[in-house]
Design an enzyme around this catalytic site. Structure first.
Site, PDB file in Angstrom:
ATOM      1  N   HIS A  65      62.592  37.667  71.586  1.00  0.00           N
ATOM      2  CA  HIS A  65      64.001  38.047  71.733  1.00  0.00           C
ATOM      3  C   HIS A  65      64.705  36.928  72.495  1.00  0.00           C
ATOM      4  CE1 HIS A  65      63.432  42.202  70.283  1.00  0.00           C
ATOM      5  NE2 HIS A  65      62.246  42.114  70.865  1.00  0.00           N
ATOM      6  N   LEU A  66      65.593  36.214  71.799  1.00  0.00           N
ATOM      7  CA  LEU A  66      66.318  35.106  72.452  1.00  0.00           C
ATOM      8  C   LEU A  66      67.709  35.537  72.912  1.00  0.00           C
ATOM      9  CD1 LEU A  66      65.326  32.009  70.246  1.00  0.00           C
ATOM     10  CD2 LEU A  66      64.310  32.769  72.405  1.00  0.00           C
ATOM     11  N   ARG A  67      68.128  36.732  72.493  1.00  0.00           N
ATOM     12  CA  ARG A  67      69.337  37.419  73.024  1.00  0.00           C
ATOM     13  C   ARG A  67      70.678  36.828  72.633  1.00  0.00           C
ATOM     14  NH1 ARG A  67      66.415  41.785  73.654  1.00  0.00           N
ATOM     15  NH2 ARG A  67      65.297  41.970  75.629  1.00  0.00           N
ATOM     16  N   ASN A  97      68.000  42.015  67.010  1.00  0.00           N
ATOM     17  CA  ASN A  97      68.782  42.961  67.829  1.00  0.00           C
ATOM     18  C   ASN A  97      69.702  42.254  68.826  1.00  0.00           C
ATOM     19  OD1 ASN A  97      66.596  42.194  69.483  1.00  0.00           O
ATOM     20  ND2 ASN A  97      66.330  44.218  70.391  1.00  0.00           N
ATOM     21  N   ASP A 155      63.438  45.608  64.658  1.00  0.00           N
ATOM     22  CA  ASP A 155      62.716  45.734  65.932  1.00  0.00           C
ATOM     23  C   ASP A 155      63.610  46.123  67.101  1.00  0.00           C
ATOM     24  OD1 ASP A 155      60.350  45.441  67.667  1.00  0.00           O
ATOM     25  OD2 ASP A 155      61.648  43.964  68.599  1.00  0.00           O
ATOM     26  N   HIS A 183      58.737  48.178  63.842  1.00  0.00           N
ATOM     27  CA  HIS A 183      58.527  48.669  65.207  1.00  0.00           C
ATOM     28  C   HIS A 183      58.173  50.151  65.049  1.00  0.00           C
ATOM     29  CE1 HIS A 183      60.117  49.220  69.522  1.00  0.00           C
ATOM     30  NE2 HIS A 183      59.954  50.458  69.070  1.00  0.00           N
ATOM     31  N   HIS A 236      53.624  44.731  67.524  1.00  0.00           N
ATOM     32  CA  HIS A 236      53.132  45.151  68.850  1.00  0.00           C
ATOM     33  C   HIS A 236      52.400  46.487  68.880  1.00  0.00           C
ATOM     34  CE1 HIS A 236      56.938  47.303  68.744  1.00  0.00           C
ATOM     35  NE2 HIS A 236      57.669  46.286  69.155  1.00  0.00           N
ATOM     36  N   ASP A 309      56.588  39.323  72.002  1.00  0.00           N
ATOM     37  CA  ASP A 309      57.657  40.293  72.273  1.00  0.00           C
ATOM     38  C   ASP A 309      58.402  39.921  73.563  1.00  0.00           C
ATOM     39  OD1 ASP A 309      59.429  42.350  71.950  1.00  0.00           O
ATOM     40  OD2 ASP A 309      58.025  43.949  72.441  1.00  0.00           O
ATOM     41  N   HIS A 313      65.354  40.529  80.413  1.00  0.00           N
ATOM     42  CA  HIS A 313      66.426  41.392  80.911  1.00  0.00           C
ATOM     43  C   HIS A 313      66.844  40.880  82.285  1.00  0.00           C
ATOM     44  CE1 HIS A 313      66.132  44.351  77.711  1.00  0.00           C
ATOM     45  NE2 HIS A 313      64.820  44.408  77.872  1.00  0.00           N
TER      46      HIS A 313
HETATM   47  O1  DOR Z   1      59.815  46.214  75.302  1.00  0.00           O
HETATM   48  C1  DOR Z   1      60.580  46.004  74.369  1.00  0.00           C
HETATM   49  N1  DOR Z   1      61.736  45.290  74.516  1.00  0.00           N
HETATM   50  N2  DOR Z   1      60.289  46.500  73.165  1.00  0.00           N
HETATM   51  C2  DOR Z   1      61.144  46.432  72.125  1.00  0.00           C
HETATM   52  O2  DOR Z   1      60.818  46.903  71.086  1.00  0.00           O
HETATM   53  C3  DOR Z   1      62.487  45.834  72.288  1.00  0.00           C
HETATM   54  C4  DOR Z   1      62.484  44.857  73.382  1.00  0.00           C
HETATM   55  C5  DOR Z   1      63.875  44.434  73.768  1.00  0.00           C
HETATM   56  O3  DOR Z   1      64.665  44.078  72.892  1.00  0.00           O
HETATM   57  O4  DOR Z   1      64.156  44.408  74.978  1.00  0.00           O
HETATM   58 ZN    ZN Z   2      59.622  46.238  69.194  1.00  0.00          ZN
END
Ligand code: DOR
Ligand code: ZN
Length: 434
Positions: A65-67, A97, A155, A183, A236, A309, A313
């Site tokens: 996830h590079l956000r 996402n 996901d 997922h 995962h 994964d 955050h």
């Molecule tokens: O722990 C997780 N974080 N699982 C996920 O499926 C999504 C991910 C996120 O986007 O933070």
């Molecule tokens: Zn996931």
């Protein structure tokens, strides 16, 4: 950046794609490998002494996830790919996402272009399966395939109905090499669950989500893959029974691949007793039996891929009370060391199988043709060099913009020394070059 001639001298070259595992020199010129062998001529090359180090194809992360776009307070494509390079990765697949969601070709191009601008790691965006990740109508899969996308995933969320998944798999079958990555989480069982449901969730007073929330969807998806003949990849996995379901499905000839994270291979629900939100991940950390089942799945190849994964955050988000904090741990900078420490050192999985799970196999699923080896003359020089014996303690700062690592404070064995992306050092002597 100039691309000097490099001579990586005297490393143990572990290359699952060719089966090579021997000490050799590797010469790199103009972005490509030009020679592999003993005693290569160093003339005109920058010589890197790799005595005692392992040289492997650059790692490929199938689940990152590079956000960006949308959540650059957590990570940007630049900070995330720098973290990836430091972790030995030369290619990453950022999940869809984001905001906007990567559900059309314009966002695919944006993400890929930002990756190319940063120049730290090749970026292969994952496209959404459904529009806006809403689980109803299909995303612009055709135009994203035309833009080069090979992996599609909602996901963060599970495709909610077998019917939608059937439509998506049937549609995706029309394209060679396209795979849907799921997922696996039954919302009706998982909803509100903060951790694995079991002894520890009862004693900590946290709402749990049972393993069955995952296993039900694994079983459903395998059945839909059988029905459609489509290709499914299960993200995962966290439960030993999920691994057993995949094992049987593979024996039956269903087109399935599966993945596990370094954190699910390392930790259990026992680690949540401190209420440390860095251990709050989705799917949750489960029991020691589950972790051991996942390790056995990697060892026998039932689980094809190890993927991070990486889920950054912000500090204030993770510092919220447990129920309100978002799930996820960062992982790019610790993945290789965690797996070397937990699986290779104790003799549970051979080094070549771990490399296979972190480079050639994810490269093949992703359609990342220049990655994953083989380490042979003429091939693009995407390589990692690491010290399998170096011990270090995971601590801040990270190259990632976030610091929510489940591995903080842990001592790991194995450290990335150099990462080479198309002949250029993105990491040299353990430091980013840009
Ligand atoms: O722990 C997780 N974080 N699982 C996920 O499926 C999504 C991910 C996120 O986007 O933070
Ligand atoms: Zn996931």
């Amino acid at each position: 950046m100039p691309e000097p001639k490099l001579l990586l001298r005297g490393a143990r070259v572990v290359d699952p794609a060719s089966g090579r595992d021997e000490v050799a020199d590797v010469r790199v010129e103009r972005g490509r490998i030009t020679a592999v062998g003993a005693g290569l001529d160093p003339a005109g090359a920058e010589v890197m002494d790799c005595d005692g180090l392992v040289l492997a194809p650059g790692l490929v992360d199938l689940h990152t996830h590079l956000r960006e776009p949308g959540f650059d307070h957590k990570e940007t494509i630049e900070t995330g790919t720098r973290a990836a390079a430091l972790g030995g990765f030369t290619a990453v697949a950022p999940m869809a996402n984001t905001d906007p969601v990567t559900d059309n070709a314009a966002v695919v191009h944006e993400v890929r272009d930002l990756g190319a601008q940063a120049g730290l790691c090749d970026v292969f965006p994952v496209g959404a399966i459904t529009k806006g990740l809403e689980g109803e109508s299909l995303a612009e899969i055709g135009e994203m395939v035309a833009a080069g996308v090979r992996v599609f995933s909602d996901d963060g969320r599970c495709v909610p109905s077998a019917r939608v998944l059937r439509n998506a798999l049937t549609y995706a079958r029309a394209f060679e090499d396209v795979v849907l990555a799921e997922h696996c989480e039954d919302a009706s069982l998982a909803e509100g669950g903060q951790m694995h449901e079991g002894y520890h969730s009862y004693s900590l007073g946290l709402r749990g989500q049972p393993s069955e929330a995952e296993e039900i969807v694994v079983a459903r998806d395998l059945a839909v893959a059988r029905l459609t003949g489509g290709r499914i990849h299960l993200c995962h996995l966290s439960s030993a029974r999920s691994v057993e379901l995949v094992r049987r499905a593979k024996a039956e000839g269903i087109r399935v691949t599966a993945e596990v994270t370094p954190h699910h291979l390392t930790f259990t629900d026992d680690d949540l007793v401190t209420y440390d939100t860095n251990f709050k991940v989705n799917p949750p950390l489960r029991t020691a039996d589950d972790r051991d089942g996942l390790r056995a799945g990697v060892a026998d190849g039932t689980i094809d891929v190890i993927a991070t994964d990486h889920a950054p955050h912000a500090v204030e988000e993770k510092e919220a009370e447990f129920d309100g904090s978002p799930p996820g741990t960062i992982g790019l900078e610790t993945a290789l060391a965690a797996v070397l420490t937990e699986l290779v050192e104790p003799g549970i999985v051979p080094l070549a199988r771990v490399i296979d799970a972190m480079s050639p196999l994810p490269a093949r699923i992703l359609g990342a043709a220049g990655h994953g080896g083989p380490i042979e003359p003429g091939r693009p020089a995407n390589l990692v060099v690491f010290d399998p014996a170096a011990e270090w303690t995971v601590e801040v700062p990270f190259a990632s913009r976030s610091r929510n690592s489940a591995f903080l404070g842990r001592t790991l064995r194995g450290r990335v020394v150099h990462t080479v992306l198309r002949g250029a050092l993105t990491v040299a002597n353990g430091k980013p070059t840009r």
